[in-house]
Design an enzyme around this catalytic site. Sequence first.
Site, PDB file in Angstrom:
ATOM      1  N   SER A 135       0.773  -1.265  -0.058  1.00  0.00           N
ATOM      2  CA  SER A 135      -0.176   0.131  -0.033  1.00  0.00           C
ATOM      3  C   SER A 135       0.920   1.243  -0.048  1.00  0.00           C
ATOM      4  O   SER A 135       1.892   1.281   0.455  1.00  0.00           O
ATOM      5  CB  SER A 135      -1.075   0.041   1.312  1.00  0.00           C
ATOM      6  OG  SER A 135      -1.760  -1.103   1.174  1.00  0.00           O
TER       7      SER A 135
HETATM    8  N1  SAH Z   1      -0.885  -4.800   3.849  1.00  0.00           N
HETATM    9  C1  SAH Z   1      -0.249  -5.363   2.858  1.00  0.00           C
HETATM   10  C2  SAH Z   1      -0.913  -4.681   1.398  1.00  0.00           C
HETATM   11  C3  SAH Z   1      -1.935  -5.586   1.111  1.00  0.00           C
HETATM   12  S1  SAH Z   1      -2.265  -6.056  -0.463  1.00  0.00           S
HETATM   13  C4  SAH Z   1       1.335  -4.456   2.856  1.00  0.00           C
HETATM   14  O1  SAH Z   1       1.357  -3.906   3.901  1.00  0.00           O
HETATM   15  O2  SAH Z   1       1.921  -4.883   2.071  1.00  0.00           O
HETATM   16  C5  SAH Z   1      -3.679  -7.026  -0.270  1.00  0.00           C
HETATM   17  C6  SAH Z   1      -3.317  -8.619   0.198  1.00  0.00           C
HETATM   18  O3  SAH Z   1      -4.715  -8.908   0.520  1.00  0.00           O
HETATM   19  C7  SAH Z   1      -2.737  -9.194  -0.907  1.00  0.00           C
HETATM   20  O4  SAH Z   1      -1.786  -9.722  -0.616  1.00  0.00           O
HETATM   21  C8  SAH Z   1      -3.628 -10.292  -1.005  1.00  0.00           C
HETATM   22  O5  SAH Z   1      -3.095 -11.363  -1.659  1.00  0.00           O
HETATM   23  C9  SAH Z   1      -4.681 -10.430   0.172  1.00  0.00           C
HETATM   24  N2  SAH Z   1      -6.000 -10.989   0.238  1.00  0.00           N
HETATM   25  C10 SAH Z   1      -6.930 -10.773  -0.699  1.00  0.00           C
HETATM   26  N3  SAH Z   1      -8.009 -11.537  -0.420  1.00  0.00           N
HETATM   27  C11 SAH Z   1      -7.727 -12.152   0.852  1.00  0.00           C
HETATM   28  C12 SAH Z   1      -8.225 -13.124   1.673  1.00  0.00           C
HETATM   29  N4  SAH Z   1      -9.558 -13.337   1.652  1.00  0.00           N
HETATM   30  N5  SAH Z   1      -7.806 -13.393   2.704  1.00  0.00           N
HETATM   31  C13 SAH Z   1      -6.448 -13.037   3.170  1.00  0.00           C
HETATM   32  N6  SAH Z   1      -5.683 -11.941   2.404  1.00  0.00           N
HETATM   33  C14 SAH Z   1      -6.259 -11.577   1.228  1.00  0.00           C
END
Ligand code: SAH
Length: 219
Positions: free
Chosen positions: A67
Amino acid sequence: MISDHDSFLARGKRQKLIDGLRTKGIKDESVLEAMNRVPRHVFMDNAFLHHAYQDKAFPISAGQTISQPYTVAVQTELLNVKKHDKILEIGTGSGYQAAILAEMGARVYTIERQKELYNKAQKTLAKLGYNAHFFYGDGYKGKPQYGPYDAIIITAAISEIPGELLEQLKPGGCLVAPVGGSHSQVMTRICKSKEGKFEETRHGLFIFVPMLGGTVNGK
Ligand code: SAH
């Protein structure tokens, strides 16, 4: 102390980024301090300092993104993190947000649906000396066995907040999530009162990668 994975150059660039976040309206000094201490470049594949300390989202593995720093700052500020808080994160991704929460003294529980990212984020946090509990799985149902939580943060776009997650919040706790469709989402905070009532507030438009069901067993 400067860790092996950091440098004076990186610290200088990070300080500028933090000054920029303050100008953009981030007020919570504990959030800014934590973001000033965590070396964001270590969470990115091509650790170009130039990219890591711009206020931009950036691709990580498996088609996902780390992010934007401003987004991390807004979400973290809305969480009202206190030392020793137990916090659930859905969407570990690179692990950067989890590291910020750990740096603030929170006990972090984080769920990721992509095996590759789940593995990699654990290595990155270990390298930097941060502790967190990592789970590989679908975050829609949360982790009731470790709850209830002082705060819950969802870092992927979700069309509506599952009731099961709200049930895992302690009275007095808040959940922060980008709620909406694929084009943009409203940063939404739902707080549970001591009496168990929910109150919702909205905090601007953001763009996240979508929250998806099930798991991906990559590498
Ligand atoms: N917090 C992260 C950014 C996240 S991007 C950071 O600091 O880098 C969003 C993430 O959510 C991705 O890695 C994606 O694979 C995950 N994601 C999407 N759907 C999900 C779900 N149902 N359960 C767990 N993770 C999920």
